[in-house]
Design an enzyme around this catalytic site. Structure first.
Site, PDB file in Angstrom:
ATOM      1  CB  CYS A 134     -35.701  39.669  -2.329  1.00 40.49           C
ATOM      2  SG  CYS A 134     -37.391  39.077  -2.592  1.00 40.49           S
ATOM      3  CB  CYS A 154     -38.840  35.249   3.339  1.00 36.18           C
ATOM      4  SG  CYS A 154     -39.909  35.379   1.885  1.00 36.18           S
ATOM      5  CB  CYS A 207     -34.800  35.076   2.776  1.00 38.25           C
ATOM      6  SG  CYS A 207     -33.974  35.124   1.170  1.00 38.25           S
ATOM      7  CB  CYS A 234     -32.532  24.763  -9.642  1.00 40.55           C
ATOM      8  SG  CYS A 234     -33.086  23.040  -9.613  1.00 40.55           S
ATOM      9  CB  CYS A 266     -35.782  23.908 -11.765  1.00 44.09           C
ATOM     10  SG  CYS A 266     -36.857  24.375 -10.381  1.00 44.09           S
ATOM     11  CB  CYS A 279     -39.866  22.319  -7.723  1.00 45.45           C
ATOM     12  SG  CYS A 279     -38.636  21.966  -6.440  1.00 45.45           S
ATOM     13  NE  ARG A 316     -34.137  18.680  -5.168  1.00 48.17           N
ATOM     14  CZ  ARG A 316     -34.871  19.506  -5.884  1.00 48.17           C
ATOM     15  NH1 ARG A 316     -35.301  20.630  -5.365  1.00 48.17           N
ATOM     16  NH2 ARG A 316     -35.185  19.213  -7.115  1.00 48.17           N
TER      17      ARG A 316
END
Length: 337
Positions: free
Chosen positions: A56, A60, A63, A100, A131, A191, A263
């Site tokens: 990616c 972040c 991550c 998801c 999702c 979400c 959640r």
């Protein structure tokens, strides 16, 4: 009185007052709101699959999939449709309600959109809620996902507006909110939640909840994640957040988002059964099931079943109870001889 109608005029000060209340008072209020809005006591189960892992372009700090960091994770191509469907069938067989699919992209490219919509349609055909999280979206992409039958789009705000730049530098808070708006305009459920334990202050956690409370309507699902430190990432040595702090955030979210699934998300693998029970007691009514999340471990089906049964959220079949009772009786008689 318990709150039945969602408010969109929460002030940061009101949320802070909730957060700082004695824990028993806070949880008591959260449970009253839960009883008012979720009388069936259902715990919703989602299962997450990484359909495109690693590489990616975002940075972040938490991550493992960022191309900016050396975490030992090998970048992979987008999974084949039949592999995704097979995983969805296994998830449903394991008790999942929602499937998801996560792709490690900065943004969804049009060339990949037909593949993602095909996955949504196929998973939906298996009788599961769907999702997707695939980075930032353009309006026409959100519309295409909606037309394919997508139920939820996951796009977390992660933390407060003020602290966000300490975690990510390759995109802005407004970028996140723009994609959220595109999804909402297309009619997709949201979400949207955050991550605790990234070095943020309690004020930042309050700020995150306040930002979420301003979304109209509120996200239908609010995942609260505990950071899973990944070696090689900037946040890989972050001090862990306490379970009590997790419970506080969950309880405040239950009060502020009375109609939303809240959640207990990533981080459960490192929590004791008692810690997870406290978070469920605080008002969480959704969990991720399965052995893996995207690239980190999850407690797994056996531990989850034991936890939910211990709390009375799921009951063992009568035959299983009777078998266990006979086994205990046999053991007791043997001990008396």
């Amino acid at each position: 009185m318990p709150q039945a109608t969602p408010r969109h005029d929460w002030t940061r000060e009101e949320i802070a007052a909730l957060y700082e209340a004695p824990l028993d008072t806070l949880i008591g209020q959260a449970l009253a709101v839960k009883a008012e809005n979720w009388a069936d006591g259902k715990v919703q189960k989602s299962q997450l699959l990484s359909i495109k892992t690693g590489g990616c372009a975002e940075d972040c700090g938490y991550c493992s999939q960022s191309a900016h960091f050396d975490t030992g994770l090998k970048a992979e191509k987008l999974m084949a449709l039949d592999e995704v469907v097979s995983a969805a069938k296994q998830a449903k067989a394991g008790g999942a309600d929602r499937f998801c699919m996560g792709a490690a992209w900065r943004n969804l490219k049009d060339r990949d959109l037909p593949k993602i919509t095909a996955m949504v349609e196929a998973v939906k055909a298996e009788g599961l809620e769907t999702c997707v999280t695939a980075g930032m979206l353009e309006p026409h992409q959100a519309q295409a996902l909606k037309e394919a039958g997508l139920d939820y789009y996951n796009h977390n705000l992660d933390t407060s507006r003020e602290y966000y730049s300490s975690v990510v530098s390759t995109r802005t808070y407004e970028d996140r909110l723009e994609t959220i708006a595109h999804c909402r305009e297309a009619g997709i459920n949201l979400c949207v939640g955050g991550i605790l334990g990234m070095g943020e202050s309690r004020g930042d956690r309050i700020g995150l909840i306040h930002e979420l409370s301003k979304l109209t309507p509120h996200p239908e699902s609010v995942p609260i994640n505990m950071l899973v430190p990944i070696e090689g990432t900037p946040l890989g040595t972050s001090a862990p957040v306490s379970v009590v702090e997790m419970a506080r955030v969950i309880a405040v979210c239950r009060i502020v988002f009375p109609k939303s699934w809240v959640r207990l998300s990533a981080g459960r693998e490192a929590m004791s059964e008692e810690g997870q029970a406290l978070c469920l007691l605080a008002g969480a009514n959704s969990i991720f099931v399965g052995d893996r999340l995207l690239t980190t471990n999850n407690p797994g089906e056996t531990r989850d079943e034991a936890l939910l049964k211990a709390m009375g959220f799921e009951h063992a079949p009568l035959e299983e109870v009777q078998t266990a009772s006979r086994a205990r009786k046999t053991t007791l008689i043997g001990a008396m001889k």
